[in-house]
Design an enzyme around this catalytic site. Structure first.
Site, short mmCIF file in Angstrom:
data_model
loop_
_atom_site.label_atom_id
_atom_site.label_comp_id
_atom_site.label_asym_id
_atom_site.label_seq_id
_atom_site.Cartn_x
_atom_site.Cartn_y
_atom_site.Cartn_z
N GLU A 1 0.79 -1.23 0.00
CA GLU A 1 0.00 0.00 0.00
C GLU A 1 0.83 1.29 0.00
OE1 GLU A 1 -4.15 -0.95 2.14
OE2 GLU A 1 -2.48 -0.76 3.54
N VAL A 2 1.71 1.40 -0.95
CA VAL A 2 2.49 2.63 -1.04
C VAL A 2 1.68 3.66 -1.83
CG1 VAL A 2 4.66 3.67 -1.73
CG2 VAL A 2 4.60 1.29 -0.95
#
Lengths: 543, 594
Positions: free
Chosen positions: A340-341
């Site tokens: 989840e960047v």
């Protein structure tokens, strides 16, 4: 009014509840029968007869077998003997127990026989650990045979689950033969100590409950955006400034040591997760310049994004930091996160834009992420540790070491992902169907139970690469107040799926055993919540 | 030890309006050891309605000589203090005015007294006990022995007296549906004056007072100058626990009563028996629990247990309304009372299973009358919940005697008439015992005749507004619990749904709306026992508590309520209530159990 939502599931379980709960008191025989089948998770091979032996706390003992390679110097087993003795007979220091009438024991001892030359008393369990055991219960001695202490621990748990109390308070155990081994080698629980701080005793109690369910990996999601409770020797400011409170909401080195040792004693690996480059807001408080400054227009907005992947200082920091982690945590694996960047901050930053152009990444920020991860993996590999990563790292095409474990967490296209990961030859663990933080009304344990991890299309070789799974309890809505009843017995469903044979899928049968198993956890002091209407002989008292 | 660490801080009447604080510490005059700090803060908001607050702490300077004025800016520290500075009251009082002026409280010099004009004086059981209770709540460190000693070095303890005056006595009575719970609280320097009509109002005021007190980072206790005029919006603010589907140990019930008082709930609806078990130990019919409880000794409520619950509740101004639900939901009754339930038939012969209470035979009514007489004797509240919900007609239909009776009574094939016949009988019985009946909505939905003073409780989720209209149009008093079935859990902040409920938002006249006397949070027991009850109840039940107590217009915005509720849940933890988190974050004092 309360029943009205339940009609769908009601018939079966109402009937079950009637048998378990209401008639319980009237039928001693029935009680016995139920206790006999309350093993959880169900062993691979199991044979039991109606012949019952009495066990008396005054004369029964758990001892090392003569042939065993382990002896009194094996602290791990000595400790386990005492623990299981107390599980079986209760705390004998309590006065009401000691007043109990003394009777003869049919079964005088359980001999624990560790067969391999090195019992591994002082080792740490690993992914390769052999956890199999054989248990034979017969007069006058029961024998538990295992290659090493880890199998012996699993067998002791099973033995303790075989003992049941009759209506005169006498402990009984039936003539039984068990040959058991886990279906999957990696059976984990993820706890998140960043979104809410979890006091040490909550973590220890859950390790205790994990052992009761034969889980063998504690995936410690120790830090995240919200707080950094891990007290680093190398970078003490990380927790001083990044924890919710620098003294009351931190894990000191000795706390961490205690968790690791407590886990080891129960055959549980501790795999810490230090998730980067995203999920790192709290790191920035104590480590200036680590995070990317976000821009609003042409000037810094004062907020920060993921780890800054274009500065050498970021990698210097990671090198030192993971050097520490690799010595603090003995397990061969470290979880590096990588999920989840959010690219918006990187996009806003002119220096990053320049770097992207230099590197020829165009506007594909996943390339920048991969660039970071690649360097991080090299850093960690240099510490001689293996690593686990969330599935995005694989999805983004980062070059991974052969022994990398890819964790599949996204619910959509889970089977496709398993297929892809294993086709590429990587080992994988599954957590997507087991996000236990998602709660709903009713018996959701059944959904977890019905998951078949190997149902994806693929070759046998591919299926062998699925080494297990994890039940994840993320911390947005969970802290010490509600963690334990929310996790147990729902995680027990996952435990059986990962330990028992693939063919063990009968939900009705599982319900009966799990009702008993949750009462057993309650009796042992774990506030495991009820599955449905009914009661335990000993209700939870710890309120 | 020359710098004085005490930092004053900022209060807001409406702290949530402040999106960012710019705090400038203008001048700190540091005094020597035995003196205190003068502090002058100017607070500005960056919100459009820039609000300026100036606080001047009153000097409590002792004998010391003034040293040099020191300029300092303690931005970080002050902001962090401001964050913990919500100290609101939950549920929100009707009128609350807080000033930035504050005073110090010291446990050594703090006392509760009865006002001279108070009708209650020392010896008033309810208030004497409340003083003792609230002292420990207000000064949690004092009894735990971890008192921060430093504060005595820096400050000379000032006396603080809370003077409580009630108009009417009634210390030994029970709260009831007409109890006046209003109170006025005025906190000024060195004292607080709490005035109420009844002791129950005084209890509500003490609770609010206790929530106004806060501790700074150095452990000192403070309270701001405050004026509160408060009264409940609804007279009936209930919480239902179900002790049949799972047995709840006594201490779980008592703990729930404690937490209820913190949220100003005033009715414990005890759904004490149901199909799965009959834990109530009846003096008249001991076999009911002997044979109907999960276990006849370990899973029952003895008469003294029940008494203890009632007294514990009374001390907190909470009514105990028991529910003996019939004719359905009575499987467990049948074990100890043969002949009570209808035998079901299959193919012309009894099948061995049983249905609802048998409404066709006299012995049933004799039994119910004896039981209700006992209930009246044991439970002092003037209300009794008679249930009347979810009666399945299949068993009645199968039974030839029931069919014969239907014919005789001219009910045709309409079994709702039979149910009606039964309910009417026991409602009349209850009225004859001088008790007000509460029944579930089914009784209204299916039956024409209901005694006018019967209270109806709505539990069906769909279209409850329409039901409110119909019931109040028929002139009945109504309780709403449909939107507050909080045994139904889901992921996320579902307290917001409870909070958004508007109990009087249905089509009807003003007169009709007045017939909504309150509501109830229901925690049914299918999936709940002592292991998970408390975190599942709290703070989720607090949402309904505020809806039922506070002014709706002032409390409709859940985002504004959020920080106050977050603070309140930490306060619940501090008081030993295992209340679960609303979202990510932490409390200064986390729960230290398991």
């Amino acid at each position: 009014m309360a029943m009205y939502c339940l009609l769908k599931l009601a018939p079966l379980f109402l009937a079950v509840a009637v048998c378990n709960g209401w008639l319980f008191g009237d039928f001693v025989g029935k009680q016995k029968e139920q206790d006999e089948i309350s093993l959880w998770p169900l062993p691979q091979k199991f044979q039991s007869s109606a012949v019952a032996f009495k066990l008396s706390p005054a004369s029964f003992q758990i001892v090392h077998a003569k042939q065993s390679s382990a002896g009194p110097s094996c602290g791990l087993l000595e400790n386990a003997f005492r623990r299981y003795f107390e599980y079986i007979f209760g705390d004998l220091k309590k006065p009401e127990k000691s007043r109990k009438k003394v009777y003869d024991s049919d079964l005088v001892e359980l001999q624990v026989w560790v067969t391999s030359a090195d019992p591994k008393c002082d080792d740490f369990p690993s992914l390769q650990t052999d956890e199999s055991y054989e248990l034979s219960i017969d007069e006058p001695s029961a024998v538990l045979k295992a290659a090493n202490v880890w199998g012996a621990l699993r067998g002791l748990e099973t033995f303790s689950q075989l003992v049941y109390e009759d209506y005169y308070g006498v402990n009984n155990i039936n003539k039984t033969d068990i040959s058991d081994f886990p279906r999957f080698a990696h059976r984990g629980i993820l706890l998140d100590s960043s979104r809410h701080f979890l006091p040490l005793k909550v973590i220890l109690a859950n390790l205790e409950a994990m052992a009761m369910n034969k889980f063998n990996v504690f995936h410690w999601h120790i830090v995240d955006d919200q707080s950094f409770p891990y007290m680093s020797r190398t970078f003490p400011e990380l927790s001083q400034k990044g924890a919710y409170h620098p003294f009351t909401h931190v894990y000191t080195p000795s706390d961490v040591k205690m968790v690791i040792e407590f886990a080891r004693m129960r055959g549980i690996r501790v795999i810490p997760e230090f998730d980067t480059p995203g999920h790192t807001e709290s790191w920035g408080n104590g480590q200036l310049d680590l995070l990317t400054p976000c821009y609003s227009g042409s000037s810094p907005s004062g907020t920060f994004g993921p780890v800054n992947p274009i500065l050498n200082s970021s990698y210097d920091f990671m090198t030192q930091f993971f050097k520490e982690i690799s010595t603090v945590f003995p397990d061969a694996y470290i979880h590096l996160g990588g999920d989840e960047v959010d690219f918006r901050c990187w996009e806003s930053n002119p220096d990053i834009q320049k770097f992207m152009a230099q590197q020829g990444f165009g506007t594909d920020y996943s390339k920048l992420e991969s660039f970071y991860i690649q360097r991080l993996l090299d850093i960690v590999a240099a510490t001689k540790k293996g690593y686990m990563v969330w599935q995005e790292v694989f999805d983004n095409g980062v070059k991974l070491k052969d022994d990398t474990v890819v964790e599949v967490w996204m619910g959509n296209k889970m089977e496709e992902e398993l297929q892809n990961v294993t086709r590429a030859g990587f080992t994988t663990i599954l957590s997507a169907p087991w996000y236990l933080d998602y709660i709903s009304y009713g018996q959701d344990w059944q959904h977890y139970y019905k998951v078949e991890p190997l149902s994806f299309p693929g070759t046998d070789a591919q299926k062998k690469l699925v080494i297990g799974g994890e039940a994840c309890l993320w911390g947005e809505y969970v802290d010490a107040t509600n963690l334990t009843p929310r996790l147990w017995p729902r995680a027990s469903a996952v435990a059986e799926r990962l330990w028992s044979d693939k063919s063990v899928t009968d939900v009705g049968n599982a319900y009966n055993r799990l009702v008993q198993h949750r009462c057993r956890m309650v009796k042992r002091g774990i506030p495991a919540e009820p599955l449905f209407v009914g009661h335990c002989r000993q209700e939870y008292k710890g309120l | 030890m020359q710098t004085i660490q005490e930092i004053d801080h900022v209060t807001q009447a409406e702290p949530m309006r402040l999106t960012a604080l710019l705090v400038t510490c203008h001048m700190t005059r540091v005094l020597t050891v035995s003196a205190l700090v003068y502090c002058h803060f100017i607070v500005q908001t960056s919100s459009p309605t820039a609000l300026k607050l100036t606080e001047v702490c009153s000097s409590m300077a002792h004998t010391g000589t003034h040293s040099q004025p020191v300029r300092s800016c303690l931005l970080l520290v002050v902001v962090s203090v401001c964050v913990q500075q919500v100290h609101g009251v939950w549920p929100l009082p009707q009128q609350l005015h807080q000033s930035a002026d504050r005073g110090c409280l010291s446990p050594q010099r703090f006392s509760f007294t009865y006002g001279r004009d108070s009708a209650a004086q020392t010896g008033c059981s309810v208030l004497d006990a409340a003083f003792k209770r609230y002292f420990s709540i207000i000064f949690p460190d004092f009894t735990k022995g971890s008192e921060n000693r430093l504060q005595y070095v820096w400050s000379e303890p000032q006396p603080f007296v809370v003077s409580v005056s009630v108009k009417t006595g009634g210390c030994d009575g029970y709260p009831d549906e007409d109890s006046d719970e209003s109170y006025n609280l005025s906190v000024s320097e060195g004292q607080a004056v709490l005035r109420s009509v009844t002791v129950w109002g005084a209890l509500r005021g003490l609770e609010s007072f206790s929530q106004l007190v806060y501790q700074d980072d150095y452990g000192s206790y403070f309270i701001n100058k405050t004026e509160i005029v408060d009264f409940p919006r609804f007279a009936f603010r209930g919480l239902l626990l179900d002790t049949s589907r799972h047995y709840l140990p006594l201490h779980a019930i008592l703990k729930t009563l404690d937490a209820m008082a913190y949220s100003k709930f005033n009715v414990f609806h005890w759904h004490i028996v149901d199909d799965p078990s009959f834990p109530y130990q009846s003096r008249t019919f001991p076999d009911l629990s002997n044979k109907g409880a999960f276990h006849p000794f370990t899973h029952i409520y003895t008469q003294s247990d029940v008494m203890r619950v009632i007294e514990h509740a009374r001390m907190r101004g909470i009514r105990v309304v028991p529910e003996f639900d019939s004719p359905g939901h009575t499987q467990s009754w049948g074990k100890g009372q043969p002949g009570l339930l209808t035998p079901c038939y299959k193919g012309g012969v009894p099948s061995g299973s049983f249905g609802p209470v048998d409404p066709t035979i006299d012995t049933t009514y004799k039994f119910m009358e004896s039981l209700l007489k006992e209930v009246k004797f044991v439970f002092p509240d003037s209300y009794v919940h008679l249930g009347g919900d979810e009666v399945s007609f299949a068993c009645w239909q199968s039974n030839p005697n029931v069919r014969k009776f239907m014919e005789k009574m001219g009910f045709g094939k309409d079994f709702t008439k039979l149910e009606s016949f039964y309910m009417e009988s026991i409602m009349n019985m209850t009225a004859a015992l001088n008790r007000t009946s509460i029944v579930w909505q089914d009784v209204f939905d299916y039956h024409e005749r209901i005694p006018q003073d019967t209270v109806l409780e709505i539990w069906k989720g769909e279209k409850y507004q329409a039901e409110l209209s119909r019931m109040t149009q028929a002139g009945h008093r109504v309780l709403l619990s449909a939107p507050w079935y909080i045994n139904h859990i889901s992921y996320g902040q579902d307290w917001r749904n409870s909070y958004a409920v508007q109990p009087q938002n249905f089509s009807g006249t003003e007169e009709q709306k007045k017939l909504v006397i309150g509501g109830e949070v229901a925690m049914w027991g299918e999936y709940v026992d002592a292991t998970n009850l408390t975190p599942r109840l709290w703070p989720r039940a607090c949402a309904a508590a505020e809806r039922l107590w506070s002014n709706e217009e002032k409390t409709l915005n859940a985002d504004l309520a959020f920080p106050r509720l977050e603070e309140f849940r930490c306060e619940l933890l501090r008081r030993g209530i295992q209340a679960e988190p609303l979202f990510v974050g932490h409390c200064k004092h986390e729960y230290d159990g398991l």
